[in-house]
Design a protein around this motif. Structure first.
Motif, PDB file in Angstrom:
ATOM      1  N   SER A  19      11.665  15.418  -5.779  1.00 59.13           N
ATOM      2  CA  SER A  19      10.106  15.671  -6.586  1.00 59.13           C
ATOM      3  C   SER A  19       9.240  15.223  -5.674  1.00 59.13           C
ATOM      4  O   SER A  19       8.157  16.012  -5.120  1.00 59.13           O
ATOM      5  CB  SER A  19      10.197  15.058  -8.022  1.00 59.13           C
ATOM      6  N   ALA A  20       9.198  14.137  -5.426  1.00 57.58           N
ATOM      7  CA  ALA A  20       8.001  13.330  -4.753  1.00 57.58           C
ATOM      8  C   ALA A  20       7.984  14.067  -2.994  1.00 57.58           C
ATOM      9  O   ALA A  20       6.780  14.248  -2.576  1.00 57.58           O
ATOM     10  CB  ALA A  20       8.179  11.638  -4.499  1.00 57.58           C
ATOM     11  N   THR A  21       9.105  14.120  -2.586  1.00 56.94           N
ATOM     12  CA  THR A  21       9.111  14.697  -1.143  1.00 56.94           C
ATOM     13  C   THR A  21       8.613  16.078  -1.210  1.00 56.94           C
ATOM     14  O   THR A  21       7.639  16.473  -0.330  1.00 56.94           O
ATOM     15  CB  THR A  21      10.531  14.831  -0.328  1.00 56.94           C
ATOM     16  N   SER A  22       9.085  16.985  -2.136  1.00 59.75           N
ATOM     17  CA  SER A  22       8.675  18.293  -2.200  1.00 59.75           C
ATOM     18  C   SER A  22       6.774  18.460  -2.616  1.00 59.75           C
ATOM     19  O   SER A  22       6.240  19.465  -1.934  1.00 59.75           O
ATOM     20  CB  SER A  22       9.473  19.027  -3.059  1.00 59.75           C
ATOM     21  N   GLY A  50      -1.950  11.592  -5.527  1.00 55.97           N
ATOM     22  CA  GLY A  50      -1.265  10.491  -4.943  1.00 55.97           C
ATOM     23  C   GLY A  50      -0.647   9.428  -5.885  1.00 55.97           C
ATOM     24  O   GLY A  50       0.489   8.975  -5.526  1.00 55.97           O
ATOM     25  N   GLY A  51      -1.202   9.406  -7.018  1.00 62.55           N
ATOM     26  CA  GLY A  51      -0.430   8.635  -7.870  1.00 62.55           C
ATOM     27  C   GLY A  51       0.822   8.988  -8.304  1.00 62.55           C
ATOM     28  O   GLY A  51       1.567   8.260  -8.635  1.00 62.55           O
ATOM     29  N   ALA A  52       1.165  10.448  -8.619  1.00 62.95           N
ATOM     30  CA  ALA A  52       2.422  10.634  -9.056  1.00 62.95           C
ATOM     31  C   ALA A  52       3.553  10.672  -8.026  1.00 62.95           C
ATOM     32  O   ALA A  52       4.555  10.096  -8.170  1.00 62.95           O
ATOM     33  CB  ALA A  52       2.162  12.263  -9.506  1.00 62.95           C
ATOM     34  N   ILE A  53       3.027  11.115  -6.730  1.00 57.68           N
ATOM     35  CA  ILE A  53       4.066  10.910  -5.815  1.00 57.68           C
ATOM     36  C   ILE A  53       4.247   9.402  -5.332  1.00 57.68           C
ATOM     37  O   ILE A  53       5.454   8.989  -5.435  1.00 57.68           O
ATOM     38  CB  ILE A  53       3.369  11.430  -4.367  1.00 57.68           C
ATOM     39  N   SER A  54       3.378   8.495  -5.367  1.00 60.97           N
ATOM     40  CA  SER A  54       3.637   7.178  -5.159  1.00 60.97           C
ATOM     41  C   SER A  54       4.251   6.594  -6.370  1.00 60.97           C
ATOM     42  O   SER A  54       5.266   5.741  -5.983  1.00 60.97           O
ATOM     43  CB  SER A  54       2.189   6.408  -5.217  1.00 60.97           C
TER      44      SER A  54
END
Length: 176
Positions: A19-22, A50-54
């Motif tokens: 999820s984060a990578t995509s 950025g918060g969701a990915i982090s």
């Protein structure tokens, strides 16, 4: 309990990394998508993106540190709850937007997305209970659950396509 914990760690970390990578691969597309759904300033949208990915990467890392695994499952529960509440909000408000759970998508949010998150919530909750006071999984435990966890993660990531395959075609999409 160790097998449960090993499966949960492998499944959740695989799902969060996918999820984060995509999302990271198309950061601006994900940010633009969030901005179209959430009426806030550009700076807040950038922070949310950025918060969701982090958060997804952070949970993945903490899942693999023995002293923080219980906390990691708790953080996974919190993040998945936030995602689920947001999906439920989109469903209730009848907004025809994509989930973007795994990056850009053209498929609108559906109960399939909510069901997927609820299943992941249950797994994170079970694993949080299983990790409390139990020994860390051994290498053999990880080897036993490797294939099922990775197959499950692939199903979770591609659930949109799978659900479309089993849904009845609409009359608009069929043109003789």
């Amino acid at each position: 309990m160790e097998l449960t914990q090993a499966f949960g760690k492998m499944l959740l970390s695989s799902v969060f990394v996918l999820s984060a990578t995509s999302k990271l691969r198309d950061f601006n597309g994900f940010r633009t998508h969030l901005a179209s759904i959430i009426p806030v300033t550009s700076a807040i949208t950038y922070t949310l993106t950025g918060g969701a990915i982090s958060a997804e990467f952070l949970i993945t890392l903490t899942l693999w540190v023995d002293r923080t695994v219980h906390l990691a499952f708790l953080l996974a529960l919190l993040l998945l709850t936030a995602f689920s509440v947001f999906i439920a909000y989109l469903l209730v408000s009848n907004k025809r937007v994509s989930c973007a759970c795994f990056g850009a998508s053209t498929r609108p949010v559906s109960v399939v997305h909510l069901g997927r998150n609820i299943a992941l919530l249950l797994i994170a909750g079970i694993c949080m209970v299983a990790s409390r006071g139990s020994a860390s999984p051994a290498m053999f435990d990880y080897l036993l659950v490797l294939a099922p966890a990775l197959v499950s993660a692939a199903i979770v990531a591609r659930l949109d396509d799978i659900s479309t395959f089993f849904s009845s075609p609409s009359s608009e999409s069929f043109k003789p």
